[in-house]
Enzyme design. Structure first.
Site, PDB file in Angstrom:
ATOM      1  N   GLY A  42       0.783  -1.235   0.000  1.00 24.14           N
ATOM      2  CA  GLY A  42       0.000   0.000   0.000  1.00 24.14           C
ATOM      3  C   GLY A  42       0.813   1.282   0.000  1.00 24.14           C
ATOM      4  O   GLY A  42       0.391   2.297  -0.543  1.00 24.14           O
ATOM      5  N   ASP A 101      -5.736   2.408  10.429  1.00 27.43           N
ATOM      6  CA  ASP A 101      -7.161   2.180  10.630  1.00 27.43           C
ATOM      7  C   ASP A 101      -7.355   1.796  12.102  1.00 27.43           C
ATOM      8  O   ASP A 101      -7.350   2.677  12.962  1.00 27.43           O
ATOM      9  CB  ASP A 101      -7.584   1.077   9.642  1.00 27.43           C
ATOM     10  CG  ASP A 101      -9.062   0.828   9.617  1.00 27.43           C
ATOM     11  OD1 ASP A 101      -9.820   1.767   9.861  1.00 27.43           O
ATOM     12  OD2 ASP A 101      -9.477  -0.313   9.352  1.00 27.43           O
ATOM     13  N   LYS A 129      -7.539   7.147   9.965  1.00 23.49           N
ATOM     14  CA  LYS A 129      -8.969   7.084  10.316  1.00 23.49           C
ATOM     15  C   LYS A 129      -9.043   7.023  11.841  1.00 23.49           C
ATOM     16  O   LYS A 129      -9.178   5.950  12.419  1.00 23.49           O
ATOM     17  CB  LYS A 129      -9.596   5.798   9.766  1.00 23.49           C
ATOM     18  CG  LYS A 129      -9.788   5.706   8.280  1.00 23.49           C
ATOM     19  CD  LYS A 129     -10.543   4.389   7.981  1.00 23.49           C
ATOM     20  CE  LYS A 129     -10.466   3.999   6.539  1.00 23.49           C
ATOM     21  NZ  LYS A 129     -10.975   2.627   6.317  1.00 23.49           N
TER      22      LYS A 129
HETATM   23  P1  IMP Z   1      -5.107  -1.604  10.702  1.00 26.98           P
HETATM   24  O1  IMP Z   1      -4.217  -2.695  11.204  1.00 26.98           O
HETATM   25  O2  IMP Z   1      -6.552  -1.854  11.015  1.00 26.98           O
HETATM   26  O3  IMP Z   1      -4.679  -0.225  11.130  1.00 26.98           O
HETATM   27  O4  IMP Z   1      -5.090  -1.686   9.127  1.00 26.98           O
HETATM   28  C1  IMP Z   1      -4.034  -1.203   8.406  1.00 26.98           C
HETATM   29  C2  IMP Z   1      -4.021  -1.758   7.007  1.00 26.98           C
HETATM   30  O5  IMP Z   1      -5.314  -2.105   6.532  1.00 26.98           O
HETATM   31  C3  IMP Z   1      -3.534  -0.697   6.043  1.00 26.98           C
HETATM   32  O6  IMP Z   1      -2.127  -0.718   5.943  1.00 26.98           O
HETATM   33  C4  IMP Z   1      -4.225  -1.053   4.764  1.00 26.98           C
HETATM   34  O7  IMP Z   1      -3.452  -1.993   4.050  1.00 26.98           O
HETATM   35  C5  IMP Z   1      -5.525  -1.674   5.201  1.00 26.98           C
HETATM   36  N1  IMP Z   1      -6.642  -0.705   5.175  1.00 26.98           N
HETATM   37  C6  IMP Z   1      -7.239  -0.081   6.224  1.00 26.98           C
HETATM   38  N2  IMP Z   1      -8.212   0.742   5.831  1.00 26.98           N
HETATM   39  C7  IMP Z   1      -8.219   0.669   4.471  1.00 26.98           C
HETATM   40  C8  IMP Z   1      -8.995   1.334   3.459  1.00 26.98           C
HETATM   41  O8  IMP Z   1      -9.887   2.175   3.703  1.00 26.98           O
HETATM   42  N3  IMP Z   1      -8.686   0.992   2.178  1.00 26.98           N
HETATM   43  C9  IMP Z   1      -7.719   0.084   1.829  1.00 26.98           C
HETATM   44  N4  IMP Z   1      -6.974  -0.544   2.757  1.00 26.98           N
HETATM   45  C10 IMP Z   1      -7.224  -0.246   4.058  1.00 26.98           C
HETATM   46 MG    MG Z   2      -0.812  -1.323   4.466  1.00 26.77          MG
END
Ligand code: IMP
Ligand code: MG
Length: 177
Positions: A42, A101, A129
């Site tokens: 990403g 996220d 977010k």
């Molecule tokens: P977390 O561990 O929940 O913070 O998720 C982080 C990872 O989830 C990011 O590095 C993204 O690869 C993916 N991710 C989270 N939200 C989105 C989104 O809205 N679109 C696409 N990928 C997302």
């Molecule tokens: Mg990522």
């Protein structure tokens, strides 16, 4: 059926923010060499666009961790798929991530990377977010805070698609009849 995507942040808005962010980082790291650690896949576009704007000495490495699979929801399971090529010891590390996220991925990753004893470690995210956070992860540099919607483009995917979009868009949920 094709997915509907509406523009949230245009190519120009992202480019302007990157210029601003790069000048802050250039100032903060003056006299140092910054080691960018991009989280695949990403952050590839963001890492490269940021690196191009940095005037301080830059080295780059990448690692890959699993997070969502092919869904829009976090599984909570984090696994290192590809580790870094080089050690972090005594380096000024800037982790470059596409989006924070829940913070689960980075909470895990930052612990692992801190154990490798970098001289310093900071976190830089293109998108945040904040409403969704369930860990205490806080980015040192953030381009945009966004609402709780699933976004694609500028490296971000849905089922591996749309990473190549030059803007950031909201993926509209599929309509159910
Ligand atoms: P977390 O561990 O929940 O913070 O998720 C982080 C990872 O989830 C990011 O590095 C993204 O690869 C993916 N991710 C989270 N939200 C989105 C989104 O809205 N679109 C696409 N990928 C997302
Ligand atoms: Mg990522």
């Amino acid at each position: 059926m094709s997915d509907k995507i509406s523009v949230l942040l245009s190519e120009d808005e992202v480019a302007k923010k990157l210029d601003d962010l790069a000048s802050v980082i250039n100032r903060d790291y003056e006299g140092k060499c910054i080691h960018l650690v991009g989280i695949l896949k990403g952050s590839v576009f963001f890492s490269c666009e940021l690196a191009k704007r940095l005037t301080i000495p830059v080295t780059m490495d990448f690692m890959s961790v699993s997070s969502y699979g092919n869904s829009t929801k976090s599984s909570g399971v984090v696994k290192i798929i590809k580790d870094l090529d080089e050690p972090l010891q005594d380096r000024d590390v800037l982790i470059v991530e596409d989006i924070v996220d829940t913070g689960r991925t980075l909470s895990y990753l930052m612990k692992v990377l801190k154990d490798r004893r970098p001289a310093s470690m900071r976190l830089c995210c293109m998108l945040d977010k904040p409403e969704r956070r369930i860990t205490d992860v806080k980015a040192d540099y953030v381009c945009f805070n966004i609402p709780d919607e699933f976004v694609v483009g500028f490296g971000l995917d849905y089922a591996q698609k749309y990473r190549n979009l030059p803007y950031i868009g909201v993926l509209q949920p599929e309509e159910t009849e």
